[in-house]
Design a protein around this motif. Structure first.
Motif, PDB file in Angstrom:
ATOM      1  N   LEU A 125       0.807  -1.213   0.000  1.00 49.33           N
ATOM      2  CA  LEU A 125       0.000   0.000   0.000  1.00 49.33           C
ATOM      3  C   LEU A 125       0.843   1.267   0.000  1.00 49.33           C
ATOM      4  O   LEU A 125       1.921   1.311   0.602  1.00 49.33           O
ATOM      5  N   GLU A 170      -3.594   4.688  -0.425  1.00 47.22           N
ATOM      6  CA  GLU A 170      -4.359   3.434  -0.458  1.00 47.22           C
ATOM      7  C   GLU A 170      -4.710   2.966   0.949  1.00 47.22           C
ATOM      8  O   GLU A 170      -5.814   2.457   1.192  1.00 47.22           O
ATOM      9  N   TRP A 217      -4.679  -3.327  -6.279  1.00 45.00           N
ATOM     10  CA  TRP A 217      -3.488  -2.885  -5.566  1.00 45.00           C
ATOM     11  C   TRP A 217      -2.343  -3.870  -5.781  1.00 45.00           C
ATOM     12  O   TRP A 217      -2.569  -5.072  -5.995  1.00 45.00           O
TER      13      TRP A 217
END
Length: 502
Positions: A2, A6, A205
């Motif tokens: 991340l 995010e 992601w």
């Protein structure tokens, strides 16, 4: 894996879409961190822990840690700033009611086994300032091992820019690793990712490659297989004076499970192969400008190609590469010299394996400069540009394809910063492609096994002494470990060990 943006978006989704209260997430985070703390440093049961809490929600996590330790009878003290968020204020109040000992600003810190850095969270950017910096400096002067909540104070967990002053022995983070953990490993120590009940992550992601992921995708062997079933790899390279690169790639393909490997190379390289690597089939070639008939046959015979280790870069090699890529479109690893010679877009499944210099040669200065700030976006743009899979070597290694997600490989150590490591990687990927692996997954699997074998080898021979042969010698232990990968013990999701640097 991340970025700060995010991570914030994940928290927001948890609270708004899935109606998980922020206090519940903070409670889960603090209790999980406390459990890790006791597991990593069992001496705190007798000698205690000092928690240094900031004013925000990271400090709130610290107050939960202190309360959880206190409830278990662990000596614990909290020093820090007055909380400013509702959740942190409430958790300090609850800790006070429970009897957690709080230290005044000027009060000396008692001696404890561990100090917990809970000053700043994932969203912090830039150098620490003011009271936060003063407390961070006290943490460093305190001298006890530091355990960071999310990350050590002074580390930007999005960019990886480290301003200091805190270096953590262990960092505990929530849901997934942050970019900064991977870009600044020397500041984070051992990174422990814990589950705190967040909803499923966005599938777009980046995906951190782990042993359990790799073990699930490692091509299986069956009792009735023959050598043709295990994949046929042709390695092309090894011009005069560059024998070792092609031999490393061929050895790696065999060690990764390929059933048959052919080596197309110059006469001197073939002589070395016949003397030291009798497992490999050999085809002599001038390596350009034209494909000799036996070379064309070797290309058409293969389930996957590895092109470039020791190939050379003169004009004849460029024409040779173009002719090679015009043959039957089997999956191909374009490595080393072949990267600098490649032109146009991929007309077959291709994995490009550049380091940053080769990335610059293939994709230009603008994209290479962008990679210095955002490896993930630069690799994704590069994959779109060549219409193939791009594995950008480095810390971390990033694999991007035309379709997501980006794969991220954090295994490895400085022992791989030596000649021959990239050749091993190319051979590993070639073997996995030959078994039918999708290019991004074959690339990620190859990079992860290279890193894990290097870690294993460094524990035995040190990173300083590590050579390609040591990496290959470590592979059997990696294959066995991956065949018996066990799930982590909750709340731990995954662990990144500190890289071996000696």
């Amino acid at each position: 894996m991340l970025s700060a943006t995010e991570a914030a978006a994940w928290d927001t989704v948890a609270r708004t879409q899935f109606r998980i209260p922020s206090r519940v997430l903070m409670e889960a985070a603090g209790r999980a961190a406390a459990q890790v703390l006791v597991g990593e440093f069992p001496e705190i049961v007798a000698r205690g822990a000092l928690v240094v809490a900031g004013a925000g929600n990271n400090g709130g996590d610290g107050w939960v840690i202190a309360r959880a330790l206190h409830a278990s009878g662990v000596p614990v003290w909290v020093a820090g700033l007055d909380p400013k968020t509702d959740d942190a204020i409430d958790n300090r109040a609850l800790a006070r009611v429970d009897g957690v000992r709080e230290l005044g600003r000027e009060e000396p810190w008692p001696v404890a086994a561990v100090v917990v850095d809970a000053l700043l969270g994932t969203g912090a950017a830039g150098p620490a300032r003011g009271e936060v910096l003063a407390l961070a400096q006290r943490i460093v002067a305190y001298g006890a091992p530091a355990v960071a909540v999310d990350g050590p104070t002074g580390l930007d967990l999005s960019s990886g820019e480290a301003h200091g002053p805190v270096r953590a022995r262990v960092s505990v983070t929530f849901g997934g690793v942050r970019r900064g953990h991977l870009l600044a490993r020397e500041w984070c120590g051992r990174v422990v990712v814990v589950d705190i009940g967040l909803p499923p992550p966005d599938p777009a992601w980046p995906l951190l490659v782990t042993d359990s992921w790799a073990g699930a995708r490692l091509p299986r062997l069956t009792p009735t297989m023959h050598k043709g079933d295990r994949g046929r790899v042709t390695v092309v390279g090894g011009s005069a004076g560059m024998t070792g690169a092609a031999l490393h790639a061929a050895r790696a393909a065999l060690a990764a499970g390929a059933g048959l490997v052919k080596l197309v190379a110059a006469p001197d390289t073939l002589a070395a192969a016949r003397a030291s690597l009798p497992d490999v089939l050999t085809v002599e070639s001038a390596l350009g400008p034209e494909l000799e008939p036996p070379v064309a046959d070797a290309l058409d015979w293969a389930d996957a190609l590895v092109v470039g280790p020791g190939l050379g870069r003169d004009a004849a090699r460029g024409a040779f590469l173009q002719a090679l890529l015009a043959r039957r479109p089997v999956p191909t690893v374009v490595d080393a010299d072949a990267i600098t010679l490649f032109q146009g877009e991929a007309a077959r499944p291709i994995v490009f394996t550049p380091h940053l210099g080769e990335f610059r040669a293939l994709f230009g200065d603008q994209l290479a400069d962008a990679a210095a700030n955002d490896r993930w976006a630069a690799a994704a743009k590069a994959a779109q540009k060549v219409r193939g899979t791009v594995l950008l070597k480095g810390v971390p290694t990033v694999i991007a394809d035309l379709r997501g997600p980006v794969h991220v490989v954090a295994s490895g150590n400085p022992g791989l910063a030596t000649g021959g490591s990239g050749d091993l990687l190319a051979g590993f990927i070639g073997a996995f492609l030959a078994r039918g692996g999708a290019p991004p997954e074959a690339a990620a699997l190859g990079a992860h096994v290279l890193g894990r074998a290097a870690e294993h080898g460094a524990r035995q021979w040190t990173a300083r002494s590590l050579r390609p042969a040591d990496v290959l010698a470590a592979l059997p232990d990696i294959w066995r470990a991956w065949a018996n990968t066990k799930p982590s013990t909750p709340p731990v999701v995954t662990v990144l060990e500190s890289p071996e640097t000696e």
